[in-house]
Motif scaffolding. Structure first.
Motif, short mmCIF file in Angstrom:
data_model
loop_
_atom_site.label_atom_id
_atom_site.label_comp_id
_atom_site.label_asym_id
_atom_site.label_seq_id
_atom_site.Cartn_x
_atom_site.Cartn_y
_atom_site.Cartn_z
N ASP A 105 31.05 46.56 26.90
CA ASP A 105 30.85 45.11 26.90
C ASP A 105 31.03 44.52 25.51
N ARG A 133 23.22 49.41 26.46
CA ARG A 133 23.42 50.15 27.72
C ARG A 133 24.89 50.42 28.00
N TYR A 134 25.75 49.41 27.75
CA TYR A 134 27.16 49.54 28.08
C TYR A 134 28.01 49.10 26.90
#
Length: 140
Positions: free
Chosen positions: A29, A25-26
């Motif tokens: 990170d 998702r990100y």
């Protein structure tokens, strides 16, 4: 008149690799060689919007990891993952999808939602530990 029942036979298979397809998702990170990977452009083994490592179960070494590259990963994946156990010839023995198996989070509690790991310059995952329980048949 005849009656029929269904029987399930348990078969044991040797597995050597875990092949993961983690829908990240990100990307920010993740960190590669000490640098925040804002857009996921630095992370080895990225395929489109997924991180796709193949891990040797015995050693915790990621196949085709670039020598000398380090990474710290804390990816939110939730149920956007596909995980396959492969035999020595890299043929699929069993696959599951959905939540992140605990062995993909040796760097902390991933709660089934996160891939958390540190990868050394030799491609080995720190604190690697194998847990095949999520792949076991549950008598469905």
């Amino acid at each position: 008149m005849t009656f029929t029942i269904e029987l399930t036979q348990v078969v044991s298979k040797e597995v050597k690799y875990l092949q993961a397809e983690c829908g990240v998702r990100y990307w920010e990170d993740g960190e590669v060689n000490g640098t925040e990977d804002t857009d996921g452009e630095l992370m080895p083994l990225r395929v489109k919007d997924a991180w796709c490592p193949t891990i040797d179960l015995e050693t915790g070494a990621i196949q085709d990891w670039p020598a000398g590259t380090t990474a710290n990963i804390h990816y939110k994946v939730c149920d956007a993952g596909l995980y396959k156990l492969l035999d020595a010839e890299k043929k699929v023995v069993r696959e599951i999808d959905g939540y992140v198996p605990t062995m993909m989070s040796p760097g902390g509690s991933g709660y089934g939602d996160y891939v958390i790991m540190t990868i050394g310059p030799d491609g080995k995952i720190e604190n690697w530990s194998v847990d095949l329980e999520p792949f076991q048949e549950d008598g469905e």
